[in-house]
Scaffold this motif. Structure first.
Motif, short mmCIF file in Angstrom:
data_model
loop_
_atom_site.label_atom_id
_atom_site.label_comp_id
_atom_site.label_asym_id
_atom_site.label_seq_id
_atom_site.Cartn_x
_atom_site.Cartn_y
_atom_site.Cartn_z
N THR A 65 0.83 -1.21 0.00
CA THR A 65 0.00 0.00 0.00
C THR A 65 0.87 1.25 0.00
O THR A 65 0.56 2.23 -0.70
N ALA A 69 1.05 4.18 -2.87
CA ALA A 69 0.90 5.61 -2.60
C ALA A 69 2.03 6.40 -3.28
O ALA A 69 1.80 7.46 -3.88
N HIS A 72 1.30 6.36 -7.11
CA HIS A 72 -0.09 6.42 -7.57
C HIS A 72 -0.35 7.41 -8.72
O HIS A 72 -1.33 7.27 -9.44
N VAL A 135 -5.69 4.47 -0.10
CA VAL A 135 -4.72 5.33 -0.79
C VAL A 135 -5.42 6.55 -1.38
O VAL A 135 -4.94 7.68 -1.27
#
Length: 511
Positions: A65, A69, A72, A135
């Motif tokens: 995760t 991030a 992204h 996110v």
């Protein structure tokens, strides 16, 4: 902005088994990919994904995760491709990045269509892995924190409105109340600047009166509980300007008439002590009728558990008191993120979030972008009541829901075939409003079908979308039948019969 080693150290601190190499690769790749790009503030664009990753480390999220991030915005805003992300960081991170991508390049005719299409794809990605939502919420939160750098007021207002309509309710639905409150606050400041300034000014006046009333009341609460043998952590705060403004709007009252602007949190060791502490508080101060809520025995749909009550303190001051155990408090602060499984095999915490399934069903049935946005807002915003099936299963619905909404919440087929209902053993029409705690049995018939009048009775997005879909299909079938009848009548009056395949040829030519 967090340096590379600082970000990695943060993750390793709470997850020593995290893939350090993955995080380092993501940091370097994102920095090179964004290159000399700048944000509206003048900061390097690269600082944004790193700040988003930093927000998520506070939630103690897993390495995939955090890497997502960091990466992204690379596919949308740089020359990086999804294939490159998958080759360098693996299919799981690539799938998450694809889910979070803002989708701003979608061609659409209107803002509503673009917003609806973004929401549609986003919800589909989120249903596959809830980390996409975590996110995206952190991304939106950081964008809201830096929104004041955007020069155009209309663009700031559009982003603030979207945040208030979609992202703050999504944060609330997964129990991330701190995210929700900050988003609401920042959006409120942009959308209602005069109201925001007025309320914050009055709150500052209360603080500047020379007496720290919050600290005094908190100490008093702690002392009363200690004398009853309950060890509790007690904290207090003024309510946030946005929540104060909403209460003023809903109740049509002024700031001076609003009595409960202070809220106190009592955190104890166990669930049993929550109820004991509640009894102590109610014995010491008069309770405000109608303001008690037990979210422990009937948790909110997002899993939130706590006891809420309002009491009349000294000088007729109303204060809200929330009582919860330490475990409940952790979940209340970070919601779904508080118990995300870092490693495979420990179960998915998002498995029970039925509201996601409801939203996906709305995606399948909404005919227009406006309908999709309307129904998803309904599904995310509404205050809830609790009703029970005859077998004791708990069904959560918005206030004002009817048996039609209840039937569709249980199953779409049950909704389609509903002819009436029994509430607490008494037969009632489908337009009857369900009260909190009612037991509802749906009367059904296979010959029944959704009626146009139901659109005036149902209030949930799921029910309205299903009814409209059925009515659209019914209307289309009727038009097809009428069209075939007209064609047959015309063909019968022709001087000669049609050749084989003539009809099919004509349909193709006329599209």
């Amino acid at each position: 902005m967090l340096r590379q080693y600082e970000l990695v150290d943060r993750v390793l601190e709470y997850d020593p088994d995290a893939d350090e190499a993955l995080l380092n690769r993501a940091y370097v790749f994102s920095m090179h990919a964004h290159g000399s790009q700048k944000r509206a503030s003048g900061d390097p664009y690269f600082s944004h994904p790193i700040e988003v990753a930093g927000i998520l480390t506070d939630l103690r999220l897993d390495d995939e995760t955090i890497a997502t991030a960091i990466l992204h915005d690379t596919v949308e805003d740089t020359v990086a491709t999804p294939q490159e992300i998958e080759r360098l960081f693996g299919p799981s991170v690539a799938r998450l990045v694809d889910g979070v991508t803002k989708l701003s390049k979608i061609e659409a005719q209107s803002d509503n269509e673009r917003a609806a299409e973004n929401l549609r794809k986003f919800l589909l990605a989120m249903s596959d892995d809830i980390r996409v939502l975590l996110v995206k919420l952190a991304d939106r939160l950081h964008n809201m924190r830096t929104l004041h750098h955007i020069a155009k007021p209309e663009k700031r207002r559009r982003i603030a409105r979207e945040t208030l309509d979609i992202y703050a309710p999504l944060a609330e639905r997964v129990g991330m109340y701190e995210f929700m409150r900050e988003m609401q606050e920042l959006a409120f400041e942009q959308l209602e600047p005069e109201a925001y300034q007025s309320i914050t000014r009055r709150l500052a006046q209360l603080k500047g009166s020379g007496v720290d009333r919050i600290a005094t009341i908190a100490r008093g609460l702690k002392d009363v509980l200690a004398r009853a043998g309950i060890d509790a952590d007690v904290s207090g705060r003024e309510k946030h300007p946005y929540s104060i403004w909403r209460k003023m709007e809903e109740r049509h009252i002024s700031f001076e008439q609003l009595s409960d602007v202070m809220a106190f949190r009592v955190v104890v060791a166990t669930e049993e002590e929550c109820y004991r502490a509640l009894g102590v508080v109610h014995r010491r101060w008069p309770m405000v009728p109608g303001r008690f809520k037990d979210w422990i025995s009937t948790p909110k749909r997002n899993g939130y558990r706590s006891l809420h009550t309002s009491v009349i303190h000294a000088e007729n001051t109303r204060v809200e008191v929330q009582l919860r155990s330490r475990a409940m408090h952790a979940e209340a602060e970070f919601g779904l993120a508080a118990h995300w499984a870092y490693k495979e095999g420990r179960g998915r915490p998002d498995a029970d979030h039925s509201w996601i399934r409801d939203l996906l069903e709305i995606l399948d049935t909404a005919a227009t972008p406006e309908e999709l946005l309307e129904h998803t807002r309904m599904a995310m915003y509404a205050d809830r009541i609790f009703a029970f099936t005859p077998k004791g299963e708990l069904i959560q619905l918005p206030k004002g829901a009817t048996p039609i909404d209840f039937a569709y919440a249980v199953h779409t087929d049950l909704g389609d075939e509903a002819v009436g209902a029994k509430i607490n053993g008494r037969v009632v029409p489908l337009s009857h409003v369900i009260d909190n705690g009612d037991q509802v049995a749906i009367l059904r018939s296979q010959g029944q079908a959704p009626q146009p009048a139901w659109l005036d009775v149902a209030i949930t997005g799921k029910a309205l979308a299903a009814i409209r879909r059925h009515l659209r299909h019914k209307e289309r079938d009727e038009q097809l039948t009428l069209g075939r009848k007209l064609l047959d009548d015309i063909v019968r009056r022709l001087p000669a019969s049609l050749a084989d395949g003539a009809t099919a040829l004509a349909l193709r030519r006329l599209k």
